[in-house]
Design a protein around this motif. Structure first.
Motif, PDB file in Angstrom:
ATOM      1  N   VAL A 375       0.774  -1.194  -0.035  1.00 40.21           N
ATOM      2  CA  VAL A 375      -0.026  -0.296   0.040  1.00 40.21           C
ATOM      3  C   VAL A 375       0.926   1.230  -0.123  1.00 40.21           C
ATOM      4  CG1 VAL A 375      -1.687   1.211   1.269  1.00 40.21           C
ATOM      5  CG2 VAL A 375      -1.741  -1.213   1.079  1.00 40.21           C
ATOM      6  N   PHE A 376       1.857   1.225   0.734  1.00 41.59           N
ATOM      7  CA  PHE A 376       2.840   2.249   0.728  1.00 41.59           C
ATOM      8  C   PHE A 376       3.490   2.591  -0.474  1.00 41.59           C
ATOM      9  CE2 PHE A 376       6.993   4.374   1.460  1.00 41.59           C
ATOM     10  CZ  PHE A 376       6.578   5.511   2.433  1.00 41.59           C
ATOM     11  N   LEU A 377       3.911   1.648  -1.341  1.00 41.34           N
ATOM     12  CA  LEU A 377       4.424   1.806  -2.678  1.00 41.34           C
ATOM     13  C   LEU A 377       3.406   2.383  -3.453  1.00 41.34           C
ATOM     14  CD1 LEU A 377       6.651  -1.392  -3.276  1.00 41.34           C
ATOM     15  CD2 LEU A 377       7.429   0.587  -3.138  1.00 41.34           C
ATOM     16  N   ALA A 378       2.276   1.658  -3.224  1.00 40.77           N
ATOM     17  CA  ALA A 378       1.101   2.183  -4.354  1.00 40.77           C
ATOM     18  C   ALA A 378       0.881   3.731  -4.072  1.00 40.77           C
ATOM     19  CB  ALA A 378      -0.267   1.422  -4.129  1.00 40.77           C
ATOM     20  N   ALA A 379       0.966   3.978  -2.852  1.00 40.82           N
ATOM     21  CA  ALA A 379       0.315   5.721  -2.324  1.00 40.82           C
ATOM     22  C   ALA A 379       1.269   6.546  -2.525  1.00 40.82           C
ATOM     23  CB  ALA A 379      -0.169   5.570  -0.878  1.00 40.82           C
ATOM     24  N   LEU A 380       2.828   6.036  -2.848  1.00 39.72           N
ATOM     25  CA  LEU A 380       3.935   6.818  -2.688  1.00 39.72           C
ATOM     26  C   LEU A 380       3.859   7.797  -3.935  1.00 39.72           C
ATOM     27  CD1 LEU A 380       6.501   7.660  -1.357  1.00 39.72           C
ATOM     28  CD2 LEU A 380       7.666   6.001  -2.834  1.00 39.72           C
ATOM     29  N   PHE A 381       3.623   7.392  -5.394  1.00 36.55           N
ATOM     30  CA  PHE A 381       3.772   8.297  -6.278  1.00 36.55           C
ATOM     31  C   PHE A 381       2.512   9.399  -6.308  1.00 36.55           C
ATOM     32  CE2 PHE A 381       2.055   8.965 -10.697  1.00 36.55           C
ATOM     33  CZ  PHE A 381       3.120   9.945 -11.255  1.00 36.55           C
ATOM     34  N   PRO A 382       1.273   9.237  -6.084  1.00 41.79           N
ATOM     35  CA  PRO A 382       0.354  10.149  -6.042  1.00 41.79           C
ATOM     36  C   PRO A 382       0.542  11.123  -4.863  1.00 41.79           C
ATOM     37  CG  PRO A 382      -0.858   7.975  -6.081  1.00 41.79           C
ATOM     38  CD  PRO A 382       0.734   7.626  -5.843  1.00 41.79           C
ATOM     39  N   ALA A 383       1.076  10.534  -3.449  1.00 43.49           N
ATOM     40  CA  ALA A 383       1.341  11.414  -2.547  1.00 43.49           C
ATOM     41  C   ALA A 383       2.340  12.475  -2.928  1.00 43.49           C
ATOM     42  CB  ALA A 383       1.910  10.608  -1.250  1.00 43.49           C
ATOM     43  N   LEU A 384       3.503  12.034  -3.405  1.00 40.31           N
ATOM     44  CA  LEU A 384       4.586  12.868  -4.005  1.00 40.31           C
ATOM     45  C   LEU A 384       4.137  13.859  -4.947  1.00 40.31           C
ATOM     46  CD1 LEU A 384       7.732  10.454  -4.354  1.00 40.31           C
ATOM     47  CD2 LEU A 384       7.238  12.199  -2.774  1.00 40.31           C
ATOM     48  N   LYS A 385       3.244  13.308  -5.984  1.00 45.32           N
ATOM     49  CA  LYS A 385       2.698  14.299  -7.009  1.00 45.32           C
ATOM     50  C   LYS A 385       2.043  15.370  -6.506  1.00 45.32           C
ATOM     51  CE  LYS A 385      -0.209  14.051 -11.147  1.00 45.32           C
ATOM     52  NZ  LYS A 385      -1.157  13.522 -11.741  1.00 45.32           N
ATOM     53  N   ILE A 386       0.998  15.197  -5.545  1.00 41.06           N
ATOM     54  CA  ILE A 386       0.011  16.094  -4.986  1.00 41.06           C
ATOM     55  C   ILE A 386       0.600  16.985  -3.894  1.00 41.06           C
ATOM     56  CG2 ILE A 386      -1.020  14.984  -3.173  1.00 41.06           C
ATOM     57  CD1 ILE A 386      -3.708  16.238  -4.369  1.00 41.06           C
ATOM     58  N   SER A 387       1.732  16.547  -3.458  1.00 35.53           N
ATOM     59  CA  SER A 387       2.477  17.587  -2.392  1.00 35.53           C
ATOM     60  C   SER A 387       3.194  18.549  -2.936  1.00 35.53           C
ATOM     61  CB  SER A 387       3.179  16.580  -1.597  1.00 35.53           C
ATOM     62  OG  SER A 387       4.030  15.854  -2.105  1.00 35.53           O
ATOM     63  N   ARG A 388       3.556  18.308  -4.317  1.00 41.23           N
ATOM     64  CA  ARG A 388       4.707  18.965  -5.312  1.00 41.23           C
ATOM     65  C   ARG A 388       3.735  20.217  -5.825  1.00 41.23           C
ATOM     66  NH1 ARG A 388       8.626  14.685  -7.552  1.00 41.23           N
ATOM     67  NH2 ARG A 388       9.838  14.380  -5.602  1.00 41.23           N
ATOM     68  N   GLN A 389       2.398  20.124  -5.781  1.00 38.40           N
ATOM     69  CA  GLN A 389       1.489  21.112  -6.421  1.00 38.40           C
ATOM     70  C   GLN A 389       1.479  22.229  -5.775  1.00 38.40           C
ATOM     71  OE1 GLN A 389      -2.363  19.726  -7.243  1.00 38.40           O
ATOM     72  NE2 GLN A 389      -1.630  19.655  -9.486  1.00 38.40           N
ATOM     73  N   ASP A 390       1.614  23.447  -6.479  1.00 40.82           N
ATOM     74  CA  ASP A 390       1.385  24.785  -5.816  1.00 40.82           C
ATOM     75  C   ASP A 390       0.022  25.095  -5.398  1.00 40.82           C
ATOM     76  OD1 ASP A 390       0.816  27.959  -6.567  1.00 40.82           O
ATOM     77  OD2 ASP A 390       2.748  27.628  -6.090  1.00 40.82           O
ATOM     78  N   PRO A 391      -0.092  25.547  -4.032  1.00 45.06           N
ATOM     79  CA  PRO A 391      -1.408  25.564  -3.406  1.00 45.06           C
ATOM     80  C   PRO A 391      -2.349  26.579  -4.249  1.00 45.06           C
ATOM     81  CG  PRO A 391       0.548  26.489  -2.047  1.00 45.06           C
ATOM     82  CD  PRO A 391       1.193  25.857  -3.173  1.00 45.06           C
ATOM     83  N   ALA A 392      -1.842  27.573  -4.744  1.00 44.68           N
ATOM     84  CA  ALA A 392      -2.577  28.511  -5.456  1.00 44.68           C
ATOM     85  C   ALA A 392      -3.239  27.957  -6.530  1.00 44.68           C
ATOM     86  CB  ALA A 392      -1.758  29.762  -5.834  1.00 44.68           C
ATOM     87  N   ILE A 393      -2.563  27.295  -7.348  1.00 41.01           N
ATOM     88  CA  ILE A 393      -3.264  26.480  -8.513  1.00 41.01           C
ATOM     89  C   ILE A 393      -3.992  25.341  -8.007  1.00 41.01           C
ATOM     90  CG2 ILE A 393      -2.653  25.242 -10.740  1.00 41.01           C
ATOM     91  CD1 ILE A 393       0.350  26.596 -10.465  1.00 41.01           C
TER      92      ILE A 393
END
Lengths: 397, 146
Positions: A375-393
């Motif tokens: 589960v950790f491996l599966a959630a890692l990519f989406p978690a990294l992706k969304i955490s890098r997003q600019d909050p304003a956008i």
């Protein structure tokens, strides 16, 4: 708000998504643990059963090899006979250190004269025995007297005063042997003298008499001299004693070992399909969830949460779900293997021995960790992706 | 949540009542033949009959929760009855009546593990129902509200 609390709030906020992720973790953990327990338990049981017999070669009538293995492994009563003079012939072969005959019997099915139906019974000769006696020495140094029996691990007294009704005769259960996970656990052991007494009593007290053909035995167990080539001796036995088949203990249970190997291959294939599929499914769920929650996570970032905190909160949520799902999964796997082990043994034709508490705890731990890692491996990519997003956008979209 | 738990209790009760019919030794065509040739049922069959007595209160408790019974005290009572029924369902094949002696007979291979599983499920679901019921809000009676 701390990380776990936030993760828990997110889990209860979307129950369908949480259920699916937990279910995937449950399936991975349950299947991995169930198959590991089954395969390791079967392999351990086969080794233990071969060790317990204590014989280097077992000589049975020709054609009775499969029946013999079935009796020892699954406790299916065996009925085969060979002349008693084979014992002397086998003892005379050079390289043979000890020989002992055994007689295999079975109780009647559904008869009131037998407390237990279809029970495999092994009668041994106490004067020459070297297979049953070592097990007895610790508990019953004097051995078994007339009318006394010792049972496998599953055998329990059914009448008063430790009695079991066998062919209308009441025999006394003097104790139980350590479990092996094989048919030996549901077998009854007594001396040849007791067997003949049971046969005598059965003529008047049982629905059907117990028949022991005179001058016949079922099998002869051999111990070879140290350092001797058992294969060469087996060939010599096959050549010199007609109508018998020698089974080397190293080759015993070959059909079960082959069965186990094919079972292992099947399990590996299923696991190779289930595991990546579960990771893929969880990954897709988290990717969709991450897109759905873009605004919510954007607000979190705007309130001062760091990228690391957002990523960690998603991973904590996934880990928490994986832990809950995997815990239920290992509970189900252990319960199923414990309760249905006999059905599994009979259906798959393999013996099974429950692991020790320490080994079980270790395997449970590995199962839970494997599931959490998936589960950790599966959630890692989406978690990294969304955490890098600019909050304003993220908040504007 | 209590509806889900109620459904689980009803399913467990159905398994307890119905599974022995298909998994006892009698269903496998095995009877006990007495010395005078009469055929009588083995003890696993009587365990199966007794399980019906354990299944009935469990089913009633489960139905109460499933059909949305709102009285907290009654739901808790149903949960306690469910735990007791689950315990009896486990004790019947293990200690109270038992199953047949041979480990390879159908009742030991199938009926006993199924009954134990259903008993465990009944206890877990009933215990969960007890705690869920504890958290339920009591409905306010119209007279009191006025």
């Amino acid at each position: 708000m701390n990380l776990l609390r936030l993760a828990w709030k997110n889990i209860s906020g979307n129950s369908l998504r949480s259920w699916v992720v937990a279910l995937c973790a449950l399936v991975v953990a349950a299947f991995a643990l169930f198959s590991t327990l089954l395969l390791r338990g079967a392999a351990a049981s086969l080794e233990l059963a071969a060790d317990r017999l204590g014989a280097d070669i077992i000589v049975v009538p020709e054609g009775a090899q499969t029946e013999m293995e079935g009796a020892l492994l699954m406790g299916v009563p065996a009925h085969f006979w060979m002349p008693e003079e084979n014992v002397a012939k086998l003892a005379a072969i050079p390289g043979v250190e000890a020989v002992t005959p055994q007689v295999y019997l079975a109780t009647l099915i559904g008869a009131s004269c037998c407390s237990v139906s279809e029970m495999f019974m092994i009668a041994y000769d106490p004067a020459t025995d070297f297979t049953v006696r070592p097990w007895l020495e610790a508990r019953l140094p004097a051995g078994l007297a007339l009318g006394e029996v010792i049972g496998g691990d599953y055998i329990s007294a059914t009448e008063e005063d430790n009695g079991i009704l066998v062919y209308g005769a009441l025999v006394t259960l003097r104790g139980n042997l350590e479990p092996t996970g094989t048919g030996l656990d549901q077998s009854l052991f007594f001396t040849l003298e007791t067997a003949h007494e049971l046969a005598r009593v059965s003529e008047i007290a049982a629905e059907e008499p117990l028949v022991i053909p005179p001058g016949q035995v079922s099998a002869v167990l051999l111990k070879t001299k140290p350092g001797l080539d058992t294969e060469a001796l087996a060939v010599e036995i096959y050549r010199t004693v007609p109508g018998v088949y020698p089974i080397q203990s190293a080759n015993l249970f070959q059909s079960s070992r082959t069965q186990l190997k094919s079972l292992l291959n099947t399990v590996v294939i299923i696991m190779a399909l289930i595991w990546p599929l579960a990771i893929l499914l969880i990954g897709m769920i988290y990717l969709m969830a991450a897109n759905e929650r873009r605004r919510e996570l954007g607000v979190l970032r705007a309130l001062g949460a760091t990228r690391r905190f957002v990523c960690e909160s998603l991973l904590a949520e996934a880990s928490l779900l994986a832990f809950c799902g995997a815990s239920v999964g290992v509970f189900i796997a252990v319960l199923a293997i414990y309760l249905f082990r006999r059905l599994i043994m009979v259906s798959l034709g393999v013996p099974f021995l429950l692991p020790s508490a320490g080994s079980l705890a270790l395997q449970i731990g590995i199962g839970v960790l494997l599931s959490m890692l998936s589960v950790f491996l599966a959630a890692l990519f989406p978690a990294l992706k969304i955490s890098r997003q600019d909050p304003a956008i993220a908040m504007r979209e | 949540m209590s509806k889900v738990l109620g459904a689980v209790m009803v399913v467990a009760a159905l398994v307890l009542a119905i599974a022995p019919v298909f998994t006892d030794c009698q269903s496998d065509g095995k009877w006990l033949t007495t010395a005078n040739g009469k055929q009588v049922s083995m003890k696993c069959h009587w365990t199966g009959i007794a399980e019906i007595a354990a299944a009935i209160p469990l089913a009633i408790g489960g139905l109460y929760a499933l059909l949305g019974g709102r009285r907290k005290e009654t739901t808790r009572l149903a949960a306690i009855v469910g735990v007791a029924s689950g315990a009896v369902a486990i004790l019947l094949p293990t200690f109270l009546i038992g199953t047949c002696g041979s480990a390879t007979m159908t009742c030991n291979l199938l009926m006993r593990p199924i009954l134990l599983s259903a008993g465990i499920v009944a206890i877990v679901a009933s215990t969960a129902l007890f705690f869920v019921a504890r958290d339920q809000e009591m409905p306010v009676a119209p007279a009191a509200a006025a």
